[in-house]
Write a protein that holds these residues in place. Structure first.
Motif, short mmCIF file in Angstrom:
data_model
loop_
_atom_site.label_atom_id
_atom_site.label_comp_id
_atom_site.label_asym_id
_atom_site.label_seq_id
_atom_site.Cartn_x
_atom_site.Cartn_y
_atom_site.Cartn_z
N VAL A 37 0.84 -1.20 0.00
CA VAL A 37 0.00 0.00 0.00
C VAL A 37 0.87 1.24 0.00
O VAL A 37 0.59 2.23 -0.68
N ARG A 38 1.96 1.19 0.73
CA ARG A 38 2.88 2.32 0.81
C ARG A 38 3.44 2.65 -0.58
O ARG A 38 3.62 3.81 -0.95
N GLU A 39 3.71 1.63 -1.37
CA GLU A 39 4.25 1.84 -2.72
C GLU A 39 3.23 2.53 -3.62
O GLU A 39 3.59 3.35 -4.47
N ILE A 40 1.94 2.22 -3.43
CA ILE A 40 0.89 2.88 -4.21
C ILE A 40 0.84 4.36 -3.86
O ILE A 40 0.78 5.23 -4.74
N ILE A 41 0.87 4.66 -2.57
CA ILE A 41 0.79 6.06 -2.13
C ILE A 41 2.01 6.84 -2.61
O ILE A 41 1.92 8.04 -2.90
N TYR A 42 3.14 6.17 -2.72
CA TYR A 42 4.38 6.85 -3.12
C TYR A 42 4.23 7.52 -4.48
O TYR A 42 4.80 8.58 -4.73
N PHE A 43 3.43 6.93 -5.37
CA PHE A 43 3.27 7.46 -6.72
C PHE A 43 2.10 8.45 -6.83
O PHE A 43 1.84 8.96 -7.91
#
Length: 217
Positions: free
Chosen positions: A40-46
């Motif tokens: 989920v953190r990777e999604i928010i990063y973008f």
């Protein structure tokens, strides 16, 4: 404009007395982001750093199944015609059998509709069509279409929607857009949306007839 669409969708749904989770604009702080799973953190990063659309958590609910028998779905949701008419009004094609976007309570006879980020598409075209007494975006794939198609009293199904449409205060969207503007989330589509809603409101009787016809064919 996905956040603005979510906000406008929730605001208009409440004007029609439809049940929605209490909406909010949410800041994902670095401290919070560190607590969530990596995927989920990777999604928010973008995503950009502006506020996100969220809502109050709905306890004791489950996603509505699209294949419930009529007696069961009527137990949970008394507003089937109103939800169908509302989704037609805002051109929300994202409440189908593949993804119902409706939560039903496992404790009470209650429901919540959500997810309006894909609504309000082709508003300029639709306004032109309504002026010319046509409408090309009826929702035959809506999760409630088959239930309404099998009803006998089609001439009375949308009376409540008709009353709410006549009373609709379209200008409330200005207040929401002004709040969004404070966070650089305002929508440039608002004037087109308001113009469309005014046009439909002026032809409310015609629009109700359109809804009735849409569940017959």
């Amino acid at each position: 404009h996905t956040v603005a669409r979510e906000v406008f969708g929730a605001a208009l749904a409440m004007e029609f007395d439809l049940s929605v989770p209490k909406p909010a604009l949410i800041n994902f702080s670095p401290a919070f982001i560190n607590t969530i799973p990596n995927e989920v953190r990777e999604i928010i990063y973008f995503r950009d750093e502006r506020l996100k659309f969220g809502s109050e958590y709905c306890e004791n609910t489950t996603l509505l199944k699209p294949d419930l028998p009529p007696q069961q779905i009527n137990k949970f949701i008394h507003d089937l015609p109103l939800i169908y008419a509302f989704d037609t009004l805002i051109n929300n094609k994202d409440r189908g059998e593949y993804k119902t976007n409706i939560l039903v309570s496992t404790v009470y006879e209650n429901y919540y509709i959500f997810d309006h980020e894909r609504a309000f598409k082709n508003i300029i075209k639709l306004e032109s069509e309504v002026i010319g007494n046509t409408f090309s975006e009826t929702l035959t794939n809506h999760v409630f279409w088959k239930y309404l198609h099998n009803r006998n009293n089609k001439g009375q199904l949308f009376e409540t929607f008709h009353q709410y449409l006549l009373m609709l205060n379209i200008n409330i969207l200005d207040d929401y857009n002004n709040e969004l503007k404070k966070h650089n989330l305002q929508s440039s589509e608002l004037n087109h949306l308001k113009s469309y809603l005014y046009t439909v409101k002026q032809k409310a009787g015609w629009f109700v007839k359109l809804l009735e016809h849409s569940i017959i064919v």
